[in-house]
Design a protein around this motif. Structure first.
Motif, PDB file in Angstrom:
ATOM      1  N   VAL A  25       1.277  -1.050  -0.212  1.00  0.00           N
ATOM      2  CA  VAL A  25      -0.119  -0.127   0.068  1.00  0.00           C
ATOM      3  C   VAL A  25       1.001   1.211  -0.164  1.00  0.00           C
ATOM      4  CG1 VAL A  25      -1.387   1.168   0.895  1.00  0.00           C
ATOM      5  CG2 VAL A  25      -1.984  -0.973   1.190  1.00  0.00           C
ATOM      6  N   GLY A  26       2.167   1.021   0.371  1.00  0.00           N
ATOM      7  CA  GLY A  26       3.171   2.368   1.239  1.00  0.00           C
ATOM      8  C   GLY A  26       3.910   2.458  -0.093  1.00  0.00           C
ATOM      9  N   LEU A  40       2.576   1.622  -3.390  1.00  0.00           N
ATOM     10  CA  LEU A  40       1.547   2.027  -4.430  1.00  0.00           C
ATOM     11  C   LEU A  40       0.803   3.694  -4.219  1.00  0.00           C
ATOM     12  CD1 LEU A  40      -0.537   1.567  -6.527  1.00  0.00           C
ATOM     13  CD2 LEU A  40      -2.528   1.205  -4.720  1.00  0.00           C
ATOM     14  N   GLY A  41       0.573   4.089  -3.139  1.00  0.00           N
ATOM     15  CA  GLY A  41       0.766   4.956  -2.639  1.00  0.00           C
ATOM     16  C   GLY A  41       2.327   6.191  -2.765  1.00  0.00           C
ATOM     17  N   PHE A  42       3.199   5.982  -2.696  1.00  0.00           N
ATOM     18  CA  PHE A  42       4.031   6.312  -4.089  1.00  0.00           C
ATOM     19  C   PHE A  42       4.411   6.491  -5.071  1.00  0.00           C
ATOM     20  CE2 PHE A  42       8.727   6.343  -4.893  1.00  0.00           C
ATOM     21  CZ  PHE A  42       9.420   7.710  -4.440  1.00  0.00           C
ATOM     22  N   ILE A  46       1.532   6.562  -6.943  1.00  0.00           N
ATOM     23  CA  ILE A  46       0.392   7.724  -7.549  1.00  0.00           C
ATOM     24  C   ILE A  46       1.164   9.272  -6.893  1.00  0.00           C
ATOM     25  CG2 ILE A  46      -1.680   8.842  -6.596  1.00  0.00           C
ATOM     26  CD1 ILE A  46      -2.078   5.694  -6.127  1.00  0.00           C
ATOM     27  N   PHE A  47       1.880   9.551  -5.724  1.00  0.00           N
ATOM     28  CA  PHE A  47       2.802  10.625  -5.864  1.00  0.00           C
ATOM     29  C   PHE A  47       3.960  11.135  -6.456  1.00  0.00           C
ATOM     30  CE2 PHE A  47       6.157  12.712  -3.230  1.00  0.00           C
ATOM     31  CZ  PHE A  47       5.482  13.703  -3.304  1.00  0.00           C
TER      32      PHE A  47
END
Length: 57
Positions: free
Chosen positions: A39-40, A42-44, A46-47
């Motif tokens: 999840v981290g 994936l968030g990175f 996207i960022f």
């Protein structure tokens, strides 16, 4: 509200519960850790895309 009935069902559940073995605990920890990392990541990603794409357009 029937408190004695609720209390007895809680006690029954606690009697059935047991502590996990070392192997079971490490397996659950690995799966949970992998999920957190995924999840981290994936968030990175996207960022990074959200900061790069608006600058190039």
């Amino acid at each position: 509200m029937n408190i004695p009935k609720n209390l007895s069902s809680y006690i029954r559940v606690l009697k059935l519960a047991s502590t996990p073995s070392t192997e079971e605990f490490s397996q659950v920890s690995l799966v949970a850790g992998a999920g957190i990392v995924l999840v981290g990541l994936l968030g990175f990603i996207i960022f990074v895309f959200m900061t790069i794409l608006p600058g190039g357009a």
